[in-house]
Write a protein that holds these residues in place. Structure first.
Motif, PDB file in Angstrom:
ATOM      1  N   VAL A  65       0.851  -1.199   0.000  1.00 40.96           N
ATOM      2  CA  VAL A  65       0.000   0.000   0.000  1.00 40.96           C
ATOM      3  C   VAL A  65       0.876   1.233   0.000  1.00 40.96           C
ATOM      4  N   ASP A  66       0.352   2.282  -0.577  1.00 41.60           N
ATOM      5  CA  ASP A  66       1.013   3.581  -0.562  1.00 41.60           C
ATOM      6  C   ASP A  66       0.867   4.158   0.841  1.00 41.60           C
ATOM      7  N   GLN A  67       2.021   4.311   1.531  1.00 39.46           N
ATOM      8  CA  GLN A  67       1.983   4.756   2.920  1.00 39.46           C
ATOM      9  C   GLN A  67       1.403   6.173   3.058  1.00 39.46           C
ATOM     10  N   ASN A  68       1.748   7.051   2.117  1.00 40.97           N
ATOM     11  CA  ASN A  68       1.211   8.416   2.174  1.00 40.97           C
ATOM     12  C   ASN A  68      -0.315   8.405   2.034  1.00 40.97           C
ATOM     13  N   ARG A  69      -0.781   7.633   1.056  1.00 38.91           N
ATOM     14  CA  ARG A  69      -2.224   7.536   0.852  1.00 38.91           C
ATOM     15  C   ARG A  69      -2.899   6.892   2.068  1.00 38.91           C
ATOM     16  N   PHE A  70      -2.214   5.880   2.602  1.00 40.16           N
ATOM     17  CA  PHE A  70      -2.772   5.200   3.765  1.00 40.16           C
ATOM     18  C   PHE A  70      -2.899   6.155   4.958  1.00 40.16           C
ATOM     19  N   GLU A  71      -1.868   6.983   5.182  1.00 44.29           N
ATOM     20  CA  GLU A  71      -1.909   7.945   6.287  1.00 44.29           C
ATOM     21  C   GLU A  71      -3.046   8.949   6.097  1.00 44.29           C
ATOM     22  N   GLN A  72      -3.244   9.384   4.835  1.00 43.90           N
ATOM     23  CA  GLN A  72      -4.333  10.320   4.565  1.00 43.90           C
ATOM     24  C   GLN A  72      -5.697   9.688   4.863  1.00 43.90           C
ATOM     25  N   GLU A  73      -5.838   8.453   4.419  1.00 43.52           N
ATOM     26  CA  GLU A  73      -7.105   7.744   4.656  1.00 43.52           C
ATOM     27  C   GLU A  73      -7.310   7.490   6.149  1.00 43.52           C
ATOM     28  N   LEU A  74      -6.172   7.213   6.821  1.00 48.46           N
ATOM     29  CA  LEU A  74      -6.252   6.958   8.256  1.00 48.46           C
ATOM     30  C   LEU A  74      -6.725   8.199   9.008  1.00 48.46           C
ATOM     31  N   ILE A  75      -6.165   9.340   8.634  1.00 49.39           N
ATOM     32  CA  ILE A  75      -6.569  10.598   9.273  1.00 49.39           C
ATOM     33  C   ILE A  75      -8.059  10.870   9.027  1.00 49.39           C
ATOM     34  N   TYR A  76      -8.471  10.670   7.790  1.00 49.13           N
ATOM     35  CA  TYR A  76      -9.874  10.898   7.432  1.00 49.13           C
ATOM     36  C   TYR A  76     -10.787   9.965   8.231  1.00 49.13           C
ATOM     37  N   TYR A  77     -10.356   8.716   8.346  1.00 45.42           N
ATOM     38  CA  TYR A  77     -11.159   7.721   9.048  1.00 45.42           C
ATOM     39  C   TYR A  77     -11.237   8.033  10.536  1.00 45.42           C
ATOM     40  N   LEU A  78     -10.103   8.436  11.109  1.00 44.18           N
ATOM     41  CA  LEU A  78     -10.069   8.733  12.543  1.00 44.18           C
ATOM     42  C   LEU A  78     -10.891   9.967  12.896  1.00 44.18           C
ATOM     43  N   GLU A  79     -10.990  10.909  11.943  1.00 48.04           N
ATOM     44  CA  GLU A  79     -11.797  12.105  12.189  1.00 48.04           C
ATOM     45  C   GLU A  79     -13.267  11.748  12.411  1.00 48.04           C
TER      46      GLU A  79
END
Length: 285
Positions: free
Chosen positions: A194-208
């Motif tokens: 997985v693309d770590q940058n994309r994953f971090e962005q999705e993670l932030i969005y999900y955690l919000e």
């Protein structure tokens, strides 16, 4: 200070020829629902007494009763001698019976008794107004005493919710870490690059979506506002009801966002305390 809508007041007025008892009782109601029971001779003053009661009690299902008991020799009901004698005459023409029996039959006939309408004496009505005011003072004190008991209960419930909120706040950082770990594990179980940058962005969005920071702050503010309103000079059950709705909204949002069993258990406890407050608020003026 809050007041209950439940109350009872009674006043007894002793006059030379009669005893007048005034009773006022109230239960909870959204508006003023006043039911009055007064003898016919006081009907012309009923509206005036209703206005006095409405001004004093404001809200509630109110029953007002004015009861008159004759204690003197005078009575408003008289025997209609002319009519009774005529009945006896007619009955004796039909049957030559005992005079006492004919009398018993005659007084049961229509118009044998006549009720003379009494004019209300203004001095008497002034005394009735004073007795009514006394009954209203008593029901007001009853409402105040009931309100104090409710106020103590509300204070305990609000404190309980505040303590549960503190536990939610303490638990929140661990909850977020648990959510992150679950997401990382879910991605690693996929065994895909997985693309770590994309994953971090999705993670932030999900955690919000699971962030309850605003809800915690608003809930804390609502609890403080409820407590302040509870201790204000006026009794305002409707206002407390609106605040309770806001408290419930924040608790529900925390529950839906938590995604964490221990936190949801705390939310259930907060809801339980809030429901008890709502039930009792129905009685607050």
């Amino acid at each position: 200070m809050i007041k209950s809508m439940t109350g009872f007041g009674k006043s007894i007025l002793q006059l030379p020829t009669k005893k007048i008892t005034i009773e006022v009782k109230s239960l909870n109601s959204k508006n003023l629902d006043l039911n009055a029971r007064t003898p016919s001779q006081y009907r012309e003053k009923e509206l005036q007494m209703r206005n006095t009661i409405a001004k004093a009690l404001e809200r509630g299902k109110v029953d007002f009763g004015l009861y008159v008991e004759a204690t003197g020799e005078e009575t408003s009901t008289k025997v209609n001698e002319v009519i009774v004698k005529e009945y006896i005459k007619q009955l004796s023409a039909i049957h030559n019976g005992d005079s006492l029996e004919l009398m018993k039959m005659a007084v049961r006939m229509p118009d044998a008794l006549k009720t003379e309408r009494e004019e209300i004496d203004e001095k008497e009505f002034k005394a009735i107004e004073t007795a009514l005011a006394d009954a209203l003072v008593k029901i007001e004190q009853y409402r105040v005493d009931e309100g104090k008991a409710l106020e103590k209960d509300f204070a305990i419930r609000i404190k309980n919710i505040s303590e549960l909120l503190k536990q939610v706040i303490q638990m929140d950082p661990d909850r977020m870490e648990t959510v992150k770990e679950r997401l990382h594990k879910a991605v690693s179980d996929l065994k895909e690059e997985v693309d770590q940058n994309r994953f971090e962005q999705e993670l932030i969005y999900y955690l919000e979506k699971f962030d309850i920071t605003e809800e915690k702050v608003r809930l804390s503010n609502h609890l403080e506002y409820f407590d302040t309103t509870l201790n204000s000079a006026d009794s305002n059950g409707k206002k407390l009801g609106f605040i309770t709705q806001e408290i419930g909204r924040e608790i529900n949002t925390i529950g839906s966002k938590s995604n964490h069993a221990p936190m949801q258990q705390l939310v259930v406890q907060m809801k339980d305390e809030l429901e008890k407050i709502k039930e009792q608020l129905l009685n607050v003026l």
